[in-house]
Design a protein around this motif. Structure first.
Motif, PDB file in Angstrom:
ATOM      1  N   ALA A 114      10.560  48.541  27.404  1.00  0.00           N
ATOM      2  CA  ALA A 114      11.645  48.123  26.401  1.00  0.00           C
ATOM      3  C   ALA A 114      12.781  47.497  27.646  1.00  0.00           C
ATOM      4  O   ALA A 114      12.731  47.682  28.881  1.00  0.00           O
ATOM      5  CB  ALA A 114      12.670  49.487  26.131  1.00  0.00           C
ATOM      6  N   PRO A 115      13.666  46.478  27.352  1.00  0.00           N
ATOM      7  CA  PRO A 115      14.409  45.929  28.264  1.00  0.00           C
ATOM      8  C   PRO A 115      15.143  46.900  29.186  1.00  0.00           C
ATOM      9  O   PRO A 115      15.855  47.813  28.778  1.00  0.00           O
ATOM     10  CB  PRO A 115      15.744  45.123  27.237  1.00  0.00           C
ATOM     11  N   GLY A 116      15.168  46.419  30.447  1.00  0.00           N
ATOM     12  CA  GLY A 116      15.813  47.403  31.760  1.00  0.00           C
ATOM     13  C   GLY A 116      15.115  48.946  31.698  1.00  0.00           C
ATOM     14  O   GLY A 116      15.557  49.556  32.522  1.00  0.00           O
ATOM     15  N   LYS A 117      13.754  49.087  31.295  1.00  0.00           N
ATOM     16  CA  LYS A 117      13.216  50.245  31.480  1.00  0.00           C
ATOM     17  C   LYS A 117      11.840  50.107  32.136  1.00  0.00           C
ATOM     18  O   LYS A 117      11.422  48.845  32.097  1.00  0.00           O
ATOM     19  CB  LYS A 117      12.905  50.875  30.045  1.00  0.00           C
ATOM     20  N   GLU A 118      11.128  50.890  32.636  1.00  0.00           N
ATOM     21  CA  GLU A 118       9.854  50.709  33.280  1.00  0.00           C
ATOM     22  C   GLU A 118       8.971  50.895  32.195  1.00  0.00           C
ATOM     23  O   GLU A 118       9.096  51.355  31.103  1.00  0.00           O
ATOM     24  CB  GLU A 118       9.923  51.898  34.154  1.00  0.00           C
ATOM     25  N   ARG A 119       7.818  50.266  32.479  1.00  0.00           N
ATOM     26  CA  ARG A 119       6.791  50.154  31.495  1.00  0.00           C
ATOM     27  C   ARG A 119       6.122  51.767  31.443  1.00  0.00           C
ATOM     28  O   ARG A 119       6.019  52.406  32.314  1.00  0.00           O
ATOM     29  CB  ARG A 119       5.444  49.470  32.038  1.00  0.00           C
ATOM     30  N   GLU A 120       6.028  52.096  30.154  1.00  0.00           N
ATOM     31  CA  GLU A 120       5.616  53.590  29.690  1.00  0.00           C
ATOM     32  C   GLU A 120       4.517  53.673  29.009  1.00  0.00           C
ATOM     33  O   GLU A 120       3.968  52.807  28.203  1.00  0.00           O
ATOM     34  CB  GLU A 120       6.737  54.108  28.676  1.00  0.00           C
ATOM     35  N   GLY A 121       3.584  54.414  29.576  1.00  0.00           N
ATOM     36  CA  GLY A 121       1.997  54.721  29.103  1.00  0.00           C
ATOM     37  C   GLY A 121       2.142  55.657  27.919  1.00  0.00           C
ATOM     38  O   GLY A 121       2.804  56.765  27.864  1.00  0.00           O
ATOM     39  N   ILE A 122       1.906  55.214  26.822  1.00  0.00           N
ATOM     40  CA  ILE A 122       2.228  55.856  25.537  1.00  0.00           C
ATOM     41  C   ILE A 122       0.853  56.565  25.022  1.00  0.00           C
ATOM     42  O   ILE A 122       0.907  57.503  24.198  1.00  0.00           O
ATOM     43  CB  ILE A 122       2.867  55.068  24.594  1.00  0.00           C
ATOM     44  N   ALA A 123      -0.090  55.885  25.034  1.00  0.00           N
ATOM     45  CA  ALA A 123      -1.556  56.337  24.609  1.00  0.00           C
ATOM     46  C   ALA A 123      -2.635  55.808  25.303  1.00  0.00           C
ATOM     47  O   ALA A 123      -2.483  54.606  25.678  1.00  0.00           O
ATOM     48  CB  ALA A 123      -1.925  56.105  23.199  1.00  0.00           C
ATOM     49  N   CYS A 124      -3.749  56.590  25.332  1.00  0.00           N
ATOM     50  CA  CYS A 124      -4.945  55.883  25.842  1.00  0.00           C
ATOM     51  C   CYS A 124      -6.340  56.680  25.435  1.00  0.00           C
ATOM     52  O   CYS A 124      -6.285  57.757  24.792  1.00  0.00           O
ATOM     53  CB  CYS A 124      -4.959  55.811  27.574  1.00  0.00           C
ATOM     54  N   THR A 125      -7.325  55.891  25.405  1.00  0.00           N
ATOM     55  CA  THR A 125      -8.873  56.376  25.067  1.00  0.00           C
ATOM     56  C   THR A 125      -9.656  55.938  26.249  1.00  0.00           C
ATOM     57  O   THR A 125      -9.678  54.727  26.661  1.00  0.00           O
ATOM     58  CB  THR A 125      -9.305  55.759  23.735  1.00  0.00           C
ATOM     59  N   SER A 126     -10.251  56.987  26.635  1.00  0.00           N
ATOM     60  CA  SER A 126     -11.497  56.945  27.688  1.00  0.00           C
ATOM     61  C   SER A 126     -12.618  55.734  27.071  1.00  0.00           C
ATOM     62  O   SER A 126     -12.675  55.587  25.992  1.00  0.00           O
ATOM     63  CB  SER A 126     -12.227  58.125  27.932  1.00  0.00           C
ATOM     64  N   SER A 127     -13.513  55.499  28.254  1.00  0.00           N
ATOM     65  CA  SER A 127     -14.507  54.478  27.752  1.00  0.00           C
ATOM     66  C   SER A 127     -15.384  55.099  26.331  1.00  0.00           C
ATOM     67  O   SER A 127     -15.805  54.121  25.904  1.00  0.00           O
ATOM     68  CB  SER A 127     -15.325  54.027  29.040  1.00  0.00           C
ATOM     69  N   SER A 128     -15.818  56.343  26.802  1.00  0.00           N
ATOM     70  CA  SER A 128     -16.579  56.985  25.769  1.00  0.00           C
ATOM     71  C   SER A 128     -15.628  57.154  24.277  1.00  0.00           C
ATOM     72  O   SER A 128     -16.274  57.456  23.387  1.00  0.00           O
ATOM     73  CB  SER A 128     -17.193  58.089  26.176  1.00  0.00           C
ATOM     74  N   GLY A 129     -14.479  57.185  24.248  1.00  0.00           N
ATOM     75  CA  GLY A 129     -13.794  57.605  23.275  1.00  0.00           C
ATOM     76  C   GLY A 129     -13.510  58.968  23.080  1.00  0.00           C
ATOM     77  O   GLY A 129     -12.947  59.662  22.173  1.00  0.00           O
ATOM     78  N   GLY A 130     -13.986  59.823  24.099  1.00  0.00           N
ATOM     79  CA  GLY A 130     -14.008  61.267  23.888  1.00  0.00           C
ATOM     80  C   GLY A 130     -12.857  61.928  24.513  1.00  0.00           C
ATOM     81  O   GLY A 130     -12.444  63.104  24.104  1.00  0.00           O
ATOM     82  N   ARG A 131     -11.948  61.136  25.239  1.00  0.00           N
ATOM     83  CA  ARG A 131     -10.652  61.742  25.700  1.00  0.00           C
ATOM     84  C   ARG A 131      -9.584  60.699  25.374  1.00  0.00           C
ATOM     85  O   ARG A 131      -9.888  59.601  25.300  1.00  0.00           O
ATOM     86  CB  ARG A 131     -10.773  61.599  27.055  1.00  0.00           C
ATOM     87  N   THR A 132      -8.472  61.198  24.853  1.00  0.00           N
ATOM     88  CA  THR A 132      -7.436  60.699  24.355  1.00  0.00           C
ATOM     89  C   THR A 132      -5.963  61.352  25.153  1.00  0.00           C
ATOM     90  O   THR A 132      -6.116  62.461  25.567  1.00  0.00           O
ATOM     91  CB  THR A 132      -7.279  60.629  22.989  1.00  0.00           C
ATOM     92  N   PHE A 133      -5.010  60.514  25.309  1.00  0.00           N
ATOM     93  CA  PHE A 133      -3.802  61.040  25.710  1.00  0.00           C
ATOM     94  C   PHE A 133      -2.704  60.177  24.809  1.00  0.00           C
ATOM     95  O   PHE A 133      -2.874  59.168  24.420  1.00  0.00           O
ATOM     96  CB  PHE A 133      -3.739  60.548  27.314  1.00  0.00           C
ATOM     97  N   TYR A 134      -1.688  61.003  24.666  1.00  0.00           N
ATOM     98  CA  TYR A 134      -0.513  60.575  23.873  1.00  0.00           C
ATOM     99  C   TYR A 134       0.842  60.973  24.868  1.00  0.00           C
ATOM    100  O   TYR A 134       0.895  62.189  25.343  1.00  0.00           O
ATOM    101  CB  TYR A 134      -0.097  61.085  22.730  1.00  0.00           C
TER     102      TYR A 134
END
Length: 125
Positions: free
Chosen positions: A40-60
Motif C-alpha cells: 500500500a502507499p507509504g507502507k512496506e511490502r507485506e507477505g500475505i500468502a504463499c505455497t511451497s513448490s509441492s503445494g504441501g505447505r501454505t502460509f497466510y
C-alpha cells in the motif's frame, strides 16, 4: 527463467470478493514456491500468502487469514489468490513472486527470485 503476470485486480466495494491470478511462462511452477505480496502507499511490502513448490505447505498472514485462499493449478501453470470479504485496508498493489525450489514457504520478499509487475486492488464504497 520464469516470467510472472498478475491479473484480476480492480475496484470493488467492501465485502466483495476478487480472484487474482499469477500466470507463469518460461518454466513450470511446480519447481517454485509462490508467494503473494501487497504494498500500500507509504507502507512496506507485506507477505500475505504463499505455497511451497509441492503445494504441501501454505502460509497466510494474520491480516488475511480466514479470508484469502491460495491455490495452485499446475495444469494451467498458475497460482490464484481468492480474496473474500474485502475491506478498505486490503487496498494495495498485489504482486506474486517465485522462489526457486522453495520447499518451505516464507513471507520474506528477499527470499524470492522473480516478481510480477503487480495488479491494483482498490476497495472503496
Amino acid at each position: 527463467q520464469v516470467q510472472l503476470v498478475e491479473s484480476g485486480g480492480g475496484l470493488v466495494q467492501p465485502g466483495d470478493s476478487l480472484r487474482l491470478s499469477c500466470q507463469a511462462s518460461g518454466a513450470t511452477l511446480t519447481f517454485y514456491a509462490i508467494g503473494w505480496f501487497r504494498q500500500a502507499p507509504g507502507k512496506e511490502r507485506e507477505g500475505i500468502a504463499c505455497t511451497s513448490s509441492s503445494g504441501g505447505r501454505t502460509f497466510y498472514g494474520d491480516s488475511v487469514k480466514g479470508r484469502f485462499t491460495i491455490s495452485r493449478d499446475n495444469g494451467m501453470n498458475r497460482v490464484s489468490l481468492q480474496m473474500n470479504n474485502l475491506t478498505p485496508e486490503d487496498t494495495a498493489v498485489y504482486y506474486c513472486a517465485a522462489e526457486i525450489l522453495g520447499q518451505e514457504c516464507t513471507d520474506q520478499p528477499s527470499s524470492y527470485d522473480y516478481w510480477g509487475q503487480g495488479t491494483q486492488v482498490t476497495v472503496s464504497s
